[in-house]
Write a protein that holds these residues in place. Structure first.
Motif, short mmCIF file in Angstrom:
data_model
loop_
_atom_site.label_atom_id
_atom_site.label_comp_id
_atom_site.label_asym_id
_atom_site.label_seq_id
_atom_site.Cartn_x
_atom_site.Cartn_y
_atom_site.Cartn_z
N PRO A 1 0.79 -1.23 0.00
CA PRO A 1 0.00 0.00 0.00
C PRO A 1 0.82 1.28 0.00
CG PRO A 1 -0.01 -0.96 2.19
CD PRO A 1 0.70 -1.94 1.28
N VAL A 2 2.11 1.20 0.29
CA VAL A 2 2.93 2.41 0.35
C VAL A 2 4.05 2.43 -0.69
CG1 VAL A 2 2.44 2.86 2.79
CG2 VAL A 2 4.39 1.41 2.18
N GLY A 3 4.08 1.45 -1.59
CA GLY A 3 5.09 1.44 -2.65
C GLY A 3 6.50 1.21 -2.14
N ALA A 4 6.64 0.40 -1.10
CA ALA A 4 7.96 0.17 -0.51
C ALA A 4 8.78 -0.90 -1.23
CB ALA A 4 7.82 -0.21 0.96
N ILE A 5 8.14 -1.66 -2.13
CA ILE A 5 8.84 -2.74 -2.82
C ILE A 5 9.13 -2.34 -4.25
CG2 ILE A 5 8.79 -5.18 -3.46
CD1 ILE A 5 6.68 -5.56 -1.27
N GLY A 6 10.36 -2.55 -4.66
CA GLY A 6 10.77 -2.25 -6.03
C GLY A 6 11.48 -3.43 -6.65
N GLN A 7 11.52 -3.46 -7.97
CA GLN A 7 12.18 -4.55 -8.68
C GLN A 7 12.71 -4.01 -10.00
OE1 GLN A 7 9.64 -7.81 -9.95
NE2 GLN A 7 11.31 -9.26 -9.71
N ILE A 8 13.95 -4.34 -10.29
CA ILE A 8 14.56 -3.96 -11.57
C ILE A 8 14.65 -5.22 -12.41
CG2 ILE A 8 16.63 -3.07 -12.69
CD1 ILE A 8 17.14 -1.43 -10.12
N GLY A 9 13.98 -5.19 -13.55
CA GLY A 9 13.95 -6.39 -14.40
C GLY A 9 13.33 -7.53 -13.62
N PHE A 10 13.99 -8.68 -13.65
CA PHE A 10 13.53 -9.83 -12.88
C PHE A 10 14.46 -10.12 -11.71
CE2 PHE A 10 11.43 -11.35 -17.00
CZ PHE A 10 10.21 -10.82 -16.64
N ASP A 11 15.24 -9.13 -11.28
CA ASP A 11 16.08 -9.31 -10.10
C ASP A 11 15.19 -9.46 -8.86
OD1 ASP A 11 18.35 -9.03 -11.62
OD2 ASP A 11 18.69 -6.94 -11.07
N ALA A 12 15.76 -9.94 -7.78
CA ALA A 12 15.01 -10.05 -6.53
C ALA A 12 14.53 -8.66 -6.12
CB ALA A 12 15.88 -10.65 -5.44
N PRO A 13 13.32 -8.56 -5.62
CA PRO A 13 12.79 -7.26 -5.21
C PRO A 13 13.56 -6.70 -4.00
CG PRO A 13 11.28 -9.00 -4.59
CD PRO A 13 12.35 -9.63 -5.41
N THR A 14 13.51 -5.39 -3.88
CA THR A 14 14.12 -4.73 -2.73
C THR A 14 13.01 -4.02 -1.96
OG1 THR A 14 14.58 -2.75 -4.04
CG2 THR A 14 16.35 -4.38 -3.86
N ILE A 15 13.22 -3.90 -0.66
CA ILE A 15 12.23 -3.25 0.19
C ILE A 15 12.85 -2.02 0.83
CG2 ILE A 15 10.73 -3.51 2.21
CD1 ILE A 15 10.64 -6.52 1.55
N ASP A 16 12.20 -0.89 0.63
CA ASP A 16 12.65 0.37 1.23
C ASP A 16 12.14 0.40 2.66
OD1 ASP A 16 12.95 2.99 2.12
OD2 ASP A 16 12.55 3.85 0.15
N GLN A 17 13.02 0.16 3.60
CA GLN A 17 12.64 0.08 5.01
C GLN A 17 12.08 1.40 5.56
OE1 GLN A 17 12.47 -2.80 6.64
NE2 GLN A 17 13.27 -3.83 4.84
N GLU A 18 12.46 2.50 4.94
CA GLU A 18 11.95 3.81 5.37
C GLU A 18 10.46 3.96 5.05
OE1 GLU A 18 13.99 6.90 6.15
OE2 GLU A 18 15.69 5.62 6.63
N LYS A 19 10.01 3.34 3.95
CA LYS A 19 8.62 3.43 3.53
C LYS A 19 7.75 2.32 4.13
CE LYS A 19 9.27 5.44 -1.06
NZ LYS A 19 9.04 5.17 -2.50
N CYS A 20 8.35 1.17 4.40
CA CYS A 20 7.61 -0.01 4.85
C CYS A 20 6.88 0.26 6.17
CB CYS A 20 8.57 -1.18 5.03
SG CYS A 20 7.76 -2.71 5.56
N ILE A 21 5.58 -0.11 6.20
CA ILE A 21 4.78 0.08 7.41
C ILE A 21 4.51 -1.26 8.11
CG2 ILE A 21 3.71 2.23 6.61
CD1 ILE A 21 1.21 0.53 5.85
N HIS A 22 5.17 -2.30 7.68
CA HIS A 22 5.07 -3.64 8.30
C HIS A 22 3.66 -4.20 8.31
CE1 HIS A 22 8.80 -1.86 9.94
NE2 HIS A 22 9.27 -3.04 9.60
#
Length: 56
Positions: free
Chosen positions: A18-39
């Motif tokens: 819901p906050v757009g904390a997960i990103g992915q470039i191509g088909f690489d493993a996704p990354t999570i922006d801990q600053e945005k993540c609301i758990h």
């Protein structure tokens, strides 16, 4: 847990964050922006391989 992610598909968990904390470039493993993540753990439920974990 990158070793559990097959990294050959678009990550389905990105769509449910819901906050757009997960990103992915191509088909690489996704990354999570801990600053945005609301758990909220929605990403954990949608990860088919159980590669995403949320630490409290």
């Amino acid at each position: 847990m990158k070793n559990r992610c097959p990294q050959n598909h678009p990550c389905p968990s990105i769509r449910v964050c819901p906050v757009g904390a997960i990103g992915q470039i191509g088909f690489d493993a996704p990354t999570i922006d801990q600053e945005k993540c609301i758990h909220c753990k929605k990403c954990v439920k949608y990860c088919p391989m159980g590669a995403i974990q949320v630490k409290e």
